[in-house]
Scaffold this motif. Structure first.
Motif, PDB file in Angstrom:
ATOM      1  N   GLU A 184       0.843  -1.184   0.000  1.00 35.89           N
ATOM      2  CA  GLU A 184       0.000   0.000   0.000  1.00 35.89           C
ATOM      3  C   GLU A 184       0.882   1.239   0.000  1.00 35.89           C
ATOM      4  OE1 GLU A 184      -2.811  -0.052   3.214  1.00 35.89           O
ATOM      5  OE2 GLU A 184      -3.902  -1.794   2.403  1.00 35.89           O
ATOM      6  N   THR A 185       0.372   2.335  -0.512  1.00 38.92           N
ATOM      7  CA  THR A 185       1.131   3.578  -0.576  1.00 38.92           C
ATOM      8  C   THR A 185       0.313   4.726   0.004  1.00 38.92           C
ATOM      9  OG1 THR A 185       0.336   4.191  -2.780  1.00 38.92           O
ATOM     10  CG2 THR A 185       2.307   2.797  -2.671  1.00 38.92           C
ATOM     11  N   ALA A 186       1.017   5.772   0.416  1.00 36.53           N
ATOM     12  CA  ALA A 186       0.379   7.005   0.877  1.00 36.53           C
ATOM     13  C   ALA A 186       1.329   8.153   0.592  1.00 36.53           C
ATOM     14  CB  ALA A 186       0.058   6.937   2.365  1.00 36.53           C
ATOM     15  N   GLY A 187       0.808   9.249   0.093  1.00 43.08           N
ATOM     16  CA  GLY A 187       1.653  10.395  -0.242  1.00 43.08           C
ATOM     17  C   GLY A 187       2.186  10.284  -1.658  1.00 43.08           C
ATOM     18  N   GLU A 188       2.267  11.411  -2.325  1.00 42.34           N
ATOM     19  CA  GLU A 188       2.692  11.404  -3.723  1.00 42.34           C
ATOM     20  C   GLU A 188       3.931  12.239  -3.972  1.00 42.34           C
ATOM     21  OE1 GLU A 188      -0.646  12.624  -6.026  1.00 42.34           O
ATOM     22  OE2 GLU A 188      -1.869  10.872  -5.489  1.00 42.34           O
ATOM     23  N   THR A 189       4.374  13.010  -2.993  1.00 41.76           N
ATOM     24  CA  THR A 189       5.526  13.880  -3.196  1.00 41.76           C
ATOM     25  C   THR A 189       6.591  13.589  -2.143  1.00 41.76           C
ATOM     26  OG1 THR A 189       4.561  15.624  -1.818  1.00 41.76           O
ATOM     27  CG2 THR A 189       4.102  15.702  -4.181  1.00 41.76           C
ATOM     28  N   GLY A 190       7.771  14.096  -2.383  1.00 39.66           N
ATOM     29  CA  GLY A 190       8.867  13.909  -1.435  1.00 39.66           C
ATOM     30  C   GLY A 190       9.599  12.602  -1.660  1.00 39.66           C
ATOM     31  N   THR A 191      10.702  12.446  -0.965  1.00 37.74           N
ATOM     32  CA  THR A 191      11.501  11.237  -1.106  1.00 37.74           C
ATOM     33  C   THR A 191      10.736  10.033  -0.549  1.00 37.74           C
ATOM     34  OG1 THR A 191      12.583  11.873   0.961  1.00 37.74           O
ATOM     35  CG2 THR A 191      13.779  12.314  -1.090  1.00 37.74           C
ATOM     36  N   PRO A 192      10.960   8.843  -1.123  1.00 39.81           N
ATOM     37  CA  PRO A 192      10.212   7.663  -0.692  1.00 39.81           C
ATOM     38  C   PRO A 192      10.747   7.081   0.616  1.00 39.81           C
ATOM     39  CG  PRO A 192      11.052   7.439  -2.957  1.00 39.81           C
ATOM     40  CD  PRO A 192      11.759   8.590  -2.329  1.00 39.81           C
ATOM     41  N   ILE A 193       9.820   6.507   1.393  1.00 31.94           N
ATOM     42  CA  ILE A 193      10.163   5.727   2.578  1.00 31.94           C
ATOM     43  C   ILE A 193       9.496   4.362   2.442  1.00 31.94           C
ATOM     44  CG2 ILE A 193      10.115   5.549   5.088  1.00 31.94           C
ATOM     45  CD1 ILE A 193       9.684   8.542   5.262  1.00 31.94           C
ATOM     46  N   LEU A 194      10.278   3.307   2.583  1.00 32.33           N
ATOM     47  CA  LEU A 194       9.752   1.951   2.556  1.00 32.33           C
ATOM     48  C   LEU A 194       9.779   1.379   3.961  1.00 32.33           C
ATOM     49  CD1 LEU A 194       8.811  -0.495   0.785  1.00 32.33           C
ATOM     50  CD2 LEU A 194      11.211  -1.212   0.764  1.00 32.33           C
ATOM     51  N   PHE A 195       8.627   0.947   4.472  1.00 34.57           N
ATOM     52  CA  PHE A 195       8.510   0.392   5.816  1.00 34.57           C
ATOM     53  C   PHE A 195       8.427  -1.134   5.745  1.00 34.57           C
ATOM     54  CE2 PHE A 195       6.711   4.690   6.176  1.00 34.57           C
ATOM     55  CZ  PHE A 195       7.400   5.174   7.283  1.00 34.57           C
ATOM     56  N   ILE A 196       9.251  -1.822   6.555  1.00 38.62           N
ATOM     57  CA  ILE A 196       9.300  -3.287   6.561  1.00 38.62           C
ATOM     58  C   ILE A 196       8.930  -3.779   7.953  1.00 38.62           C
ATOM     59  CG2 ILE A 196      10.673  -5.316   5.962  1.00 38.62           C
ATOM     60  CD1 ILE A 196      12.576  -3.539   4.418  1.00 38.62           C
ATOM     61  N   HIS A 197       7.910  -4.598   8.041  1.00 37.85           N
ATOM     62  CA  HIS A 197       7.324  -4.956   9.336  1.00 37.85           C
ATOM     63  C   HIS A 197       8.066  -6.087  10.048  1.00 37.85           C
ATOM     64  CE1 HIS A 197       5.385  -8.744   8.021  1.00 37.85           C
ATOM     65  NE2 HIS A 197       5.089  -8.121   6.892  1.00 37.85           N
ATOM     66  N   GLU A 198       7.719  -6.251  11.317  1.00 39.55           N
ATOM     67  CA  GLU A 198       8.306  -7.292  12.166  1.00 39.55           C
ATOM     68  C   GLU A 198       7.557  -8.615  12.008  1.00 39.55           C
ATOM     69  OE1 GLU A 198       7.526  -7.910  16.152  1.00 39.55           O
ATOM     70  OE2 GLU A 198       5.992  -6.352  16.383  1.00 39.55           O
ATOM     71  N   PHE A 199       8.098  -9.681  12.636  1.00 35.45           N
ATOM     72  CA  PHE A 199       7.437 -10.981  12.596  1.00 35.45           C
ATOM     73  C   PHE A 199       6.034 -10.904  13.177  1.00 35.45           C
ATOM     74  CE2 PHE A 199       6.114 -14.831  14.800  1.00 35.45           C
ATOM     75  CZ  PHE A 199       6.144 -15.759  13.756  1.00 35.45           C
ATOM     76  N   GLY A 200       5.879 -10.193  14.289  1.00 40.16           N
ATOM     77  CA  GLY A 200       4.590 -10.120  14.963  1.00 40.16           C
ATOM     78  C   GLY A 200       3.611  -9.151  14.342  1.00 40.16           C
ATOM     79  N   GLY A 201       3.991  -8.478  13.270  1.00 43.67           N
ATOM     80  CA  GLY A 201       3.111  -7.501  12.649  1.00 43.67           C
ATOM     81  C   GLY A 201       2.781  -7.859  11.217  1.00 43.67           C
ATOM     82  N   ASN A 202       2.355  -6.864  10.471  1.00 44.45           N
ATOM     83  CA  ASN A 202       2.105  -6.987   9.046  1.00 44.45           C
ATOM     84  C   ASN A 202       2.187  -5.576   8.480  1.00 44.45           C
ATOM     85  OD1 ASN A 202       1.333  -7.847   6.457  1.00 44.45           O
ATOM     86  ND2 ASN A 202      -0.263  -9.204   7.219  1.00 44.45           N
ATOM     87  N   TYR A 203       1.836  -5.424   7.212  1.00 42.05           N
ATOM     88  CA  TYR A 203       1.928  -4.111   6.583  1.00 42.05           C
ATOM     89  C   TYR A 203       1.152  -3.057   7.359  1.00 42.05           C
ATOM     90  CZ  TYR A 203      -2.818  -4.819   4.864  1.00 42.05           C
ATOM     91  OH  TYR A 203      -4.175  -5.011   4.793  1.00 42.05           O
ATOM     92  N   ASP A 204       0.011  -3.434   7.971  1.00 45.16           N
ATOM     93  CA  ASP A 204      -0.836  -2.456   8.650  1.00 45.16           C
ATOM     94  C   ASP A 204      -0.341  -2.084  10.044  1.00 45.16           C
ATOM     95  OD1 ASP A 204      -1.379  -5.039   9.464  1.00 45.16           O
ATOM     96  OD2 ASP A 204      -3.557  -4.850   9.374  1.00 45.16           O
ATOM     97  N   ALA A 205       0.739  -2.728  10.513  1.00 46.94           N
ATOM     98  CA  ALA A 205       1.332  -2.334  11.795  1.00 46.94           C
ATOM     99  C   ALA A 205       2.053  -0.997  11.691  1.00 46.94           C
ATOM    100  CB  ALA A 205       2.290  -3.411  12.286  1.00 46.94           C
ATOM    101  N   TRP A 206       2.213  -0.476  10.482  1.00 45.00           N
ATOM    102  CA  TRP A 206       2.876   0.817  10.278  1.00 45.00           C
ATOM    103  C   TRP A 206       1.876   1.970  10.168  1.00 45.00           C
ATOM    104  CZ3 TRP A 206       7.777   1.189  11.299  1.00 45.00           C
ATOM    105  CH2 TRP A 206       8.636   0.098  11.093  1.00 45.00           C
ATOM    106  N   GLU A 207       0.649   1.757  10.589  1.00 49.95           N
ATOM    107  CA  GLU A 207      -0.371   2.790  10.413  1.00 49.95           C
ATOM    108  C   GLU A 207       0.006   4.129  11.064  1.00 49.95           C
ATOM    109  OE1 GLU A 207      -3.656   3.649   8.188  1.00 49.95           O
ATOM    110  OE2 GLU A 207      -2.453   1.830   8.282  1.00 49.95           O
ATOM    111  N   PRO A 208       0.601   4.162  12.277  1.00 48.13           N
ATOM    112  CA  PRO A 208       0.980   5.474  12.837  1.00 48.13           C
ATOM    113  C   PRO A 208       2.000   6.212  11.981  1.00 48.13           C
ATOM    114  CG  PRO A 208       0.988   3.795  14.550  1.00 48.13           C
ATOM    115  CD  PRO A 208       0.859   3.065  13.247  1.00 48.13           C
ATOM    116  N   GLN A 209       2.807   5.476  11.245  1.00 53.69           N
ATOM    117  CA  GLN A 209       3.798   6.095  10.366  1.00 53.69           C
ATOM    118  C   GLN A 209       3.175   6.439   9.005  1.00 53.69           C
ATOM    119  OE1 GLN A 209       4.675   3.242  12.438  1.00 53.69           O
ATOM    120  NE2 GLN A 209       5.241   4.969  13.757  1.00 53.69           N
ATOM    121  N   MET A 210       2.286   5.577   8.514  1.00 57.84           N
ATOM    122  CA  MET A 210       1.631   5.845   7.234  1.00 57.84           C
ATOM    123  C   MET A 210       0.652   7.012   7.351  1.00 57.84           C
ATOM    124  SD  MET A 210       2.882   3.781   4.929  1.00 57.84           S
ATOM    125  CE  MET A 210       1.683   3.606   3.598  1.00 57.84           C
ATOM    126  N   ASN A 211       0.271   7.372   8.567  1.00 54.75           N
ATOM    127  CA  ASN A 211      -0.556   8.563   8.782  1.00 54.75           C
ATOM    128  C   ASN A 211       0.278   9.833   8.918  1.00 54.75           C
ATOM    129  OD1 ASN A 211      -3.067   7.295   8.761  1.00 54.75           O
ATOM    130  ND2 ASN A 211      -2.951   6.766  10.923  1.00 54.75           N
TER     131      ASN A 211
END
Length: 292
Positions: free
Chosen positions: A14-41
């Motif tokens: 999933e992606t959020a934001g269209e401008t600026g340099t890219p950030i790729l978030f990689i989750h932990e064993f106990g999480g998933n892509y949606d564990a980064w919601e505080p950062q994706m917000n």
């Protein structure tokens, strides 16, 4: 939306934001892509942000063959997501298992990383506890394979997870609920193929000393098996800095989201301003006080 790994495995992102340099978030064993919601917000205000589900985590593919899982493959999967999106370079941010993937991304593909944030990484790398970690990981794999819902209740109350529960019961409950949705096959194969076989940081010392990618290291002071490894990485990676969160466990980005976001944002700003370099050679760790 899916990217395709080198072996054909489909990786949901999933992606959020269209401008600026890219950030790729990689989750932990106990999480998933949606564990980064505080950062994706938070980070899409100034960055193009991407989070993805590692192989073995729905809705990404869940290969049945354990040989389809490894530390090297995890780093290559991150690159596959960037390639699919046409991103040449990105800031790579990872927690725990994702922190290991981030570090190995920097070792394998340094020209594709603007910076590395390695948070909560260290489990299984300490020589004194390496055998214990491998044996425990195999037991965890067996337990997830038998009943991920039942075992998630046990796993979510580990020694470095209860800090999160005490500070933020609702946030912890959401984490535990996500954990209960892990695939039995995916969780077991991830434990056996990635966690059990990952190399120690100490075995990578020469490679780490040569890696010049700007690196922010983070750990909680009650995440005991990440403290010594994080200090080792600080002493070894030339352009690294270390932040230790007080009274904090393993799930840094969820347990202390404001502190996490502030530190990562400041780090990225320094990197992009060219102000985060290697340690000043005058800061000799062997010197107590200067005498001449």
């Amino acid at each position: 939306m899916y990217a395709t790994a080198q072996d054909g495995t489909k990786l949901y992102y999933e992606t959020a934001g269209e401008t600026g340099t890219p950030i790729l978030f990689i989750h932990e064993f106990g999480g998933n892509y949606d564990a980064w919601e505080p950062q994706m917000n938070f980070f899409p205000r100034r960055h193009r942000c991407i989070t993805y589900a590692a192989r073995g985590y729905a809705p990404s593919d869940i290969p049945a063959d354990v040989e389809k899982y490894s530390q090297s493959i995890a780093a290559s999967d991150a690159l596959a997501v960037l390639d699919h999106l046409g991103i040449d370079k990105a800031h790579i941010v990872g927690l725990s298992m994702g922190g290991f993937a981030t570090l190995h991304f920097g070792l394998k593909f340094p020209d594709r990383a603007l910076s590395l944030t390695v948070a909560g990484a260290g489990y299984g790398t300490e020589r004194a506890t390496a055998d214990y970690f491998r044996n425990t990981s195999l037991k965890v794999a067996d337990n997830f394979e038998k009943d991920p819902v039942a075992f998630s209740r046990i796993y979510s109350l580990g020694a470095s997870r209860v800090q999160f529960q005490n500070k933020d019961p609702r946030g912890w409950a959401a984490f535990a609920e996500r954990l209960s949705r892990h695939s039995a096959v995916g969780a077991a194969n991830t434990m056996r193929g990635v966690q059990c076989r990952r190399p120690s940081f100490w075995d990578l010392e020469d490679e780490l000393k040569a890696m010049m990618v700007p690196t922010l290291l983070m750990t909680g002071d009650e995440d005991d098996h990440c403290l010594a490894p994080s200090i080792f990485l600080k002493k070894t990676i030339p352009a690294s800095g270390l932040s230790i969160f007080p009274k904090t466990g393993h799930t840094l980005n969820l347990e202390e989201p404001q502190m996490f976001n502030t530190l990562v944002a400041d780090f990225i700003s320094q990197v992009e301003a060219g102000a985060w370099g290697a340690r000043d050679p005058r800061a000799d760790p062997g010197q107590v006080m200067r005498t001449e």
